[in-house]
Design an enzyme around this catalytic site. Structure first.
Site, PDB file in Angstrom:
ATOM      1  N   ASP A  88      11.300  -6.283   9.670  1.00  0.00           N
ATOM      2  CA  ASP A  88      10.923  -6.550   8.291  1.00  0.00           C
ATOM      3  C   ASP A  88      10.664  -8.038   8.124  1.00  0.00           C
ATOM      4  OD1 ASP A  88      10.607  -5.636   5.534  1.00  0.00           O
ATOM      5  OD2 ASP A  88      12.085  -4.116   6.053  1.00  0.00           O
TER       6      ASP A  88
ATOM      7  N   ASP B  74       7.297  -7.256   3.481  1.00  0.00           N
ATOM      8  CA  ASP B  74       7.838  -6.924   2.173  1.00  0.00           C
ATOM      9  C   ASP B  74       6.988  -7.552   1.059  1.00  0.00           C
ATOM     10  OD1 ASP B  74      10.238  -5.787   0.719  1.00  0.00           O
ATOM     11  OD2 ASP B  74      10.382  -7.869   0.049  1.00  0.00           O
TER      12      ASP B  74
ATOM     13  N   GLU C 230       3.665  -3.944   2.601  1.00  0.00           N
ATOM     14  CA  GLU C 230       4.110  -3.238   1.393  1.00  0.00           C
ATOM     15  C   GLU C 230       3.407  -3.880   0.205  1.00  0.00           C
ATOM     16  OE1 GLU C 230       8.197  -2.244  -1.085  1.00  0.00           O
ATOM     17  OE2 GLU C 230       7.872  -4.242  -0.245  1.00  0.00           O
TER      18      GLU C 230
ATOM     19  N   HIS D 205      13.608   3.309   2.141  1.00  0.00           N
ATOM     20  CA  HIS D 205      14.883   2.834   1.590  1.00  0.00           C
ATOM     21  C   HIS D 205      14.830   2.595   0.086  1.00  0.00           C
ATOM     22  CE1 HIS D 205      12.438  -0.712   2.220  1.00  0.00           C
ATOM     23  NE2 HIS D 205      13.243  -1.406   1.430  1.00  0.00           N
ATOM     24  N   ASP D 206      13.640   2.612  -0.517  1.00  0.00           N
ATOM     25  CA  ASP D 206      13.479   2.377  -1.953  1.00  0.00           C
ATOM     26  C   ASP D 206      13.165   3.643  -2.736  1.00  0.00           C
ATOM     27  OD1 ASP D 206      13.939  -0.375  -1.878  1.00  0.00           O
ATOM     28  OD2 ASP D 206      11.828  -0.865  -1.560  1.00  0.00           O
TER      29      ASP D 206
END
Length: 549
Positions: free
Chosen positions: A98, A194, A251, A324-325
Site C-alpha cells: 500500500d 491510497d 484507489e 478493508h473499507d
C-alpha cells in the site's frame, strides 16, 4: 492492448491486523502472514496486496504513516518483512504494498518540523492557511485543524492526525519518489495507491458547493481528480516506477470511466488500473454511505457494464466486491443465511468472469459475513465512531444508527480471519484487537478446506479457469437483458470463442432462456451440479464455453 503479467493475475488483499496473530498479542502480524502463505498458494492467487505495515500511531489503522521506511512494531520487524517477501517469491507469488502519499501521520518527522514555525524548511511540505474554507473531512467535521503554536490551519481530508501533503512542492514529490524507489529496490512487485486522485488540490482553495444531501464531502470538486493530478502521476511513473516491472492500481473515489481511461491508457504512462466506487454506492442514498437505500440489480449491472465497455481496449478494470473499507459482499448483495454458499459462489462467478483483475479480500473465499456487535463500544473504526458520536450529539436515534453500522461499517471487513472453530477462530490465543464474528464456529477456513463442495474450492476452480482460458482475461464483454431485475447475464467474446455467464441474484427460481447458440456449449463451472436451460434456481450461476469453430 499489450500482454503483461499483471493482467492475468488474481490478487488477494491481506489486512494484516486481522489476518493471523503469530505471537499471541491479539494483533495480526507479518510472521502470521508468512505462516499462511501455503494456504494462499493452494488457493491459486498470484499477487498479495498487503495493507499498510509501516510505522504508525494507528489512528486510522496504519493509513496514518509516521515513517515510510520502518515496520510498525505491532506487525514485527523489517527482517520479518524481508523473510515474508522471500517466502512469497519462493512460492511463485508476488507482493504489492500500500502506498499512502496523499497524507502522512501528524507524528511524521516532516510534519513535526512543519508545525514548528511558518519559516521552517518543512512548512510547505503540508498545506497551511490563515483561514479555513468549508471543506469537510471524509471522517466528519471540518477538513482544517487549527495549530495554536504556528497560528494557522492545516488541511486534513481524513483524520486530523492525517495532514495532507503539499504535492505542489517539488521537494515533497522528490522525497516521495526516493521512498518509492527504495521499496521497489527491496524487491516488491508494485503498489496499491491510497486515494491517489486526491493528491492535487486547487490552489485557490475555493469553498465547496453546499448541497442538500451529499455523496462526497464538501470541497471534493477541488481535490478529486485535481488540476495537476495527471502531471504528478506521469512524473511519478517516469521518475520512480518506469525502471521496474511492476503493477500499479490507484484507489480513486469519484473517478468516472472517462477519467479512468486517462489514468490507465498505456500510452499516457500513469497507472495500470484504478479502483472506482460506482458499484459500491448503489445502496447509498442522497446523504452518503450511511443513508442506506434498497439497491437495484439493473443499476448494478448498468454500472459494471459501463466500466467494462468504456475501458475496452483503452484502459484496464479492477474487479472487486470487498476490501478493508467495504461490508462483506455475501451480506450486501447475496444471502448470508439460507443461501450463503450458493450466493457467495454466484457473486464470485459474476465478478471473476468479467474483464479485468479480480481481487479477493481475506475471508471472502469461504464466505465470511457482516457482523452485528451489541454495542458501539465493540467497534474500532474511526469513521464509524466519528459518525455515531456526531449523530448522537445531534439527537439521532441510536437504534437507527446501529442498523446503518451493521450494514456499512468498515469493521464488517476487519473482524479477525476465521481460520477454524477453536477459540478466537484460530486467529489468536488471546482476545483479539477487534471481536471475532460469533459465526466463526460454522464459517471458517478449516471447514471450507475439508468440504470439496465449499466456497473455497469453488474460488480455486474460478482461478484455475482464468489461467486456462485466455478468453476470460482478454474477451470482450457484452451485457444481456440489461433491464432484467433478477438475472445478471453477459457474454465474453475472443477470436471465435464465446462465454455465457448467467447469475440469479434472487432467492427464488426465475426464468432465463439460454441463447440457442450455446446449445452445444461446454459447462465450465456452476454452483448447482446440473443445469436447466430454461430456468435458474435461487442464486444459481453458471458459465458455458462455446468452442472455437
Amino acid at each position: 492492448m499489450t500482454t503483461q503479467w499483471w493482467k492475468e493475475s488474481v490478487i488477494y488483499q491481506i489486512y494484516p491486523r486481522s489476518f493471523n496473530d503469530s505471537n499471541n498479542d491479539g494483533i495480526g502480524d507479518i510472521n502470521g502472514i508468512t505462516e499462511k502463505l501455503d494456504y494462499l498458494k493452494n488457493l491459486g492467487i498470484d499477487v498479495i496486496w498487503l495493507s499498510p505495515v509501516y510505522e504508525s500511531p494507528n489512528d486510522d489503522n496504519g493509513y496514518d504513516i509516521s515513517d515510510y521506511s520502518s515496520i510498525m512494531k505491532d506487525f514485527g520487524t523489517m527482517k520479518d518483512w524481508e523473510r515474508m517477501l522471500e517466502e512469497v517469491h519462493s512460492r511463485g507469488m508476488k507482493l504489492i504494498m500500500d502506498l499512502v502519499v496523499n497524507h502522512t501521520s501528524d507524528e511524521h518527522s516532516w510534519f513535526i518540523e512543519s508545525r514548528k514555525s511558518k519559516d521552517n524548511p518543512y512548512r510547505d511540505y503540508y498545506i497551511w492557511r490563515d483561514k479555513p474554507n468549508n471543506w469537510e473531512s471524509a471522517f466528519s467535521g471540518s477538513a482544517w485543524e487549527y495549530d495554536e503554536n504556528s497560528e494557522q490551519y492545516y488541511l486534513h481530508l481524513f483524520s486530523r492526525k492525517q495532514p495532507d501533503l503539499n504535492w505542489d512542492n517539488r521537494a515533497v514529490r522528490e522525497d516521495l519518489y526516493s521512498m518509492i524507489r527504495w521499496w521497489l529496490d527491496k524487491g516488491i512487485d508494485g503498489f496499491r495507491m491510497d486515494v491517489i486522485n486526491f493528491i492535487s488540490k486547487d490552489q485557490t482553495f475555493p469553498d465547496g458547493e453546499i448541497k442538500q444531501g451529499k455523496q462526497y464531502a464538501s470541497g471534493h470538486q477541488s481535490f478529486m481528480n485535481g488540476p495537476r493530478v495527471h502531471e504528478f502521476l506521469h512524473e511519478m511513473k517516469k521518475q520512480a516506477l518506469a525502471d521496474y516491472d511492476i503493477m500499479t492500481v490507484g484507489e480513486m473515489p469519484g473517478v468516472t470511466p472517462k477519467e479512468a481511461k486517462l489514468y490507465t491508457a498505456e500510452e499516457r504512462e500513469e497507472l495500470n488500473m484504478v479502483f472506482h466506487f460506482d458499484h459500491m454506492d448503489v445502496d447509498s442514498g442522497k446523504d452518503g454511505k450511511w443513508d442506506i437505500k434498497p439497491w437495484s440489480l439493473v443499476e448494478l449491472k448498468t454500472i459494471l457494464s459501463k466500466w467494462q465497455t468504456e475501458l475496452e481496449n483503452k484502459g484496464w478494470n479492477s474487479l472487486y466486491w470487498n476490501n478493508h473499507d467495504q461490508p462483506r459482499v455475501v451480506s450486501r448483495f447475496g444471502n448470508d443465511g439460507k443461501y450463503r454458499t450458493e450466493s457467495a459462489k454466484m457473486l464470485a462467478t459474476t465478478l471473476h468472469m468479467m474483464k479485468g483483475n479480480p481481487y479477493i479480500y481475506q475471508g471472502e473465499e469461504f464466505g465470511m459475513t457482516n457482523v452485528a456487535f451489541d454495542s458501539i463500544s465493540d467497534y474500532r473504526d474511526i469513521e464509524t465512531l466519528n459518525m455515531f458520536h456526531e449523530n448522537i450529539t445531534n439527537g439521532a436515534d441510536e437504534k437507527a444508527l446501529m442498523k446503518s453500522i451493521y450494514q456499512k461499517s468498515r469493521d464488517n471487513a476487519r473482524t479477525p480471519m476465521q481460520w477454524d472453530a477453536s477459540p478466537n477462530a484460530g486467529f489468536s490465543n488471546v482476545e483479539p484487537w477487534l471481536k471475532v464474528n460469533p459465526n466463526y464456529t460454522e464459517i471458517n477456513a478449516a471447514e471450507a478446506l475439508a468440504d470439496p463442495d465449499s466456497i473455497y474450492h469453488y474460488y480455486q476452480k474460478l482461478i484455475g479457469l482464468r489461467k486456462k482460458h485466455p478468453i476470460i482475461v482478454h474477451g470482450t464483454f457484452i451485457l444481456l437483458e440489461p433491464n432484467n431485475e433478477e438475472v445478471f447475464a453477459y457474454t465474453r467474446n475472443f477470436n471465435s470463442e464465446e462465454l455465457l455467464v448467467a447469475s440469479n441474484f434472487t432467492d427464488k427460481e426465475v426464468s432465463f432462456r439460454m441463447p440457442h447458440r450455446f446449445s452445444g456449449a461446454t459447462k465450465l463451472i456452476g454452483n448447482y451440479h446440473d443445469t436447466n436451460r430454461e430456468k435458474l434456481r435461487p442464486y444459481e450461476t453458471y458459465v458455458f464455453h462455446a468452442d472455437a469453430k
